[in-house]
Design a protein around this motif. Structure first.
Motif, short mmCIF file in Angstrom:
data_model
loop_
_atom_site.label_atom_id
_atom_site.label_comp_id
_atom_site.label_asym_id
_atom_site.label_seq_id
_atom_site.Cartn_x
_atom_site.Cartn_y
_atom_site.Cartn_z
N LEU A 1 -45.56 18.98 50.21
CA LEU A 1 -45.30 17.99 49.16
C LEU A 1 -45.38 16.55 49.65
O LEU A 1 -44.78 15.65 49.05
CB LEU A 1 -43.94 18.26 48.50
N THR A 2 -46.14 16.30 50.70
CA THR A 2 -46.33 14.94 51.20
C THR A 2 -47.55 14.31 50.53
O THR A 2 -48.67 14.80 50.71
CB THR A 2 -46.55 14.94 52.73
N PRO A 3 -47.37 13.24 49.76
CA PRO A 3 -48.54 12.54 49.20
C PRO A 3 -49.33 11.92 50.34
O PRO A 3 -48.77 11.25 51.20
CB PRO A 3 -47.92 11.46 48.30
N ARG A 4 -50.63 12.16 50.33
CA ARG A 4 -51.45 11.65 51.42
C ARG A 4 -52.91 11.55 51.01
O ARG A 4 -53.36 12.25 50.12
CB ARG A 4 -51.33 12.54 52.63
N GLY A 5 -53.60 10.68 51.67
CA GLY A 5 -55.05 10.57 51.54
C GLY A 5 -55.66 11.09 52.83
O GLY A 5 -55.03 11.05 53.89
N LEU A 6 -56.89 11.55 52.76
CA LEU A 6 -57.57 12.11 53.93
C LEU A 6 -58.99 11.58 53.97
O LEU A 6 -59.69 11.56 52.96
CB LEU A 6 -57.58 13.64 53.84
N ARG A 7 -59.38 11.18 55.15
CA ARG A 7 -60.77 10.77 55.40
C ARG A 7 -61.24 11.49 56.65
O ARG A 7 -60.78 11.21 57.75
CB ARG A 7 -60.85 9.26 55.57
N ALA A 8 -62.16 12.45 56.45
CA ALA A 8 -62.71 13.24 57.55
C ALA A 8 -64.21 13.39 57.31
O ALA A 8 -64.63 14.26 56.55
CB ALA A 8 -62.03 14.60 57.62
N MET A 9 -64.99 12.54 57.93
CA MET A 9 -66.43 12.53 57.70
C MET A 9 -67.17 12.88 58.99
O MET A 9 -67.01 12.21 60.01
CB MET A 9 -66.86 11.17 57.18
N ASP A 10 -67.96 13.94 58.91
CA ASP A 10 -68.81 14.38 60.02
C ASP A 10 -68.02 14.65 61.30
O ASP A 10 -68.48 14.33 62.40
CB ASP A 10 -69.92 13.35 60.28
N VAL A 11 -66.84 15.23 61.17
CA VAL A 11 -66.01 15.56 62.34
C VAL A 11 -65.70 17.05 62.43
O VAL A 11 -65.07 17.48 63.39
CB VAL A 11 -64.70 14.74 62.36
N GLY A 12 -66.14 17.84 61.45
CA GLY A 12 -65.86 19.28 61.47
C GLY A 12 -64.42 19.58 61.10
O GLY A 12 -63.70 20.20 61.86
N LEU A 13 -64.01 19.15 59.92
CA LEU A 13 -62.63 19.33 59.47
C LEU A 13 -62.24 20.80 59.40
O LEU A 13 -62.97 21.64 58.87
CB LEU A 13 -62.42 18.71 58.09
N ILE A 14 -61.06 21.09 59.93
CA ILE A 14 -60.44 22.41 59.80
C ILE A 14 -59.04 22.17 59.26
O ILE A 14 -58.23 21.48 59.88
CB ILE A 14 -60.39 23.14 61.14
N SER A 15 -58.77 22.70 58.09
CA SER A 15 -57.51 22.49 57.40
C SER A 15 -56.80 23.83 57.26
O SER A 15 -57.28 24.72 56.56
CB SER A 15 -57.79 21.86 56.03
N VAL A 16 -55.69 23.98 57.96
CA VAL A 16 -54.93 25.24 57.96
C VAL A 16 -53.74 25.07 57.02
O VAL A 16 -52.85 24.25 57.29
CB VAL A 16 -54.45 25.59 59.39
N HIS A 17 -53.73 25.81 55.93
CA HIS A 17 -52.67 25.73 54.93
C HIS A 17 -51.68 26.87 55.16
O HIS A 17 -52.08 28.04 55.18
CB HIS A 17 -53.26 25.82 53.53
N VAL A 18 -50.42 26.52 55.31
CA VAL A 18 -49.36 27.48 55.60
C VAL A 18 -48.45 27.55 54.36
O VAL A 18 -47.80 26.56 54.01
CB VAL A 18 -48.56 27.06 56.85
N PHE A 19 -48.41 28.72 53.72
CA PHE A 19 -47.62 28.91 52.50
C PHE A 19 -46.17 29.27 52.82
O PHE A 19 -45.87 29.76 53.91
CB PHE A 19 -48.23 30.01 51.64
N PRO A 20 -45.26 29.09 51.86
CA PRO A 20 -43.84 29.40 52.09
C PRO A 20 -43.54 30.79 52.65
O PRO A 20 -42.62 30.91 53.47
CB PRO A 20 -43.21 29.20 50.71
N PRO A 21 -44.27 31.87 52.30
CA PRO A 21 -43.93 33.17 52.89
C PRO A 21 -44.25 33.28 54.40
O PRO A 21 -43.79 34.22 55.05
CB PRO A 21 -44.79 34.17 52.11
#
Length: 117
Positions: free
Chosen positions: A60-80
């Motif tokens: 729940l953190t409001p944020r902006g993201l800028r990831a251009m040509d860097v090979g973004l890997i976004s790992v989302h961890v859910f409550p369970p």
């Protein structure tokens, strides 16, 4: 390079992309942002802008993201997920810079995920 999504059911997912630019998003999941290249991404949260090759973002953190040509890997961890609670202790900004070198053992797997393998 194309986007990839690896779904892990109720525990979370991994999303990879050659570039993502968002103004202001909020995720219910906790998120670890890192790159296959080791180059930094830029996260804007509140009045702070952080450029790092690895970051943890509290749920729940409001944020902006800028990831251009860097090979973004976004790992989302859910409550369970058993580690979800750890992310709730991140400071008031909601963003915690991580030492990317401590994740070096995962580099081959991260690159394979980014490449869609």
């Amino acid at each position: 390079m194309k986007d990839n999504l690896y779904w892990f059911g109720p525990r979370g997912f991994i999303f990879t992309s050659p570039w993502v630019v968002t103004q202001n998003t909020v995720r219910h999941a906790a998120v670890v942002l890192l790159t296959a290249s080791g180059e930094p991404v830029e996260v804007a949260a509140g009045s702070r802008v952080i450029r790092r090759a690895a970051l943890a973002v509290a749920p729940l953190t409001p944020r902006g993201l800028r990831a251009m040509d860097v090979g973004l890997i976004s790992v989302h961890v859910f409550p369970p997920h058993p580690c979800f609670r750890s992310f709730q202790g991140i400071s008031a900004s909601g963003v915690l810079p991580l030492d990317r070198t401590r994740l070096a053992q995962f580099n081959p797997a991260l690159v394979r995920a980014y490449e869609g393998r």
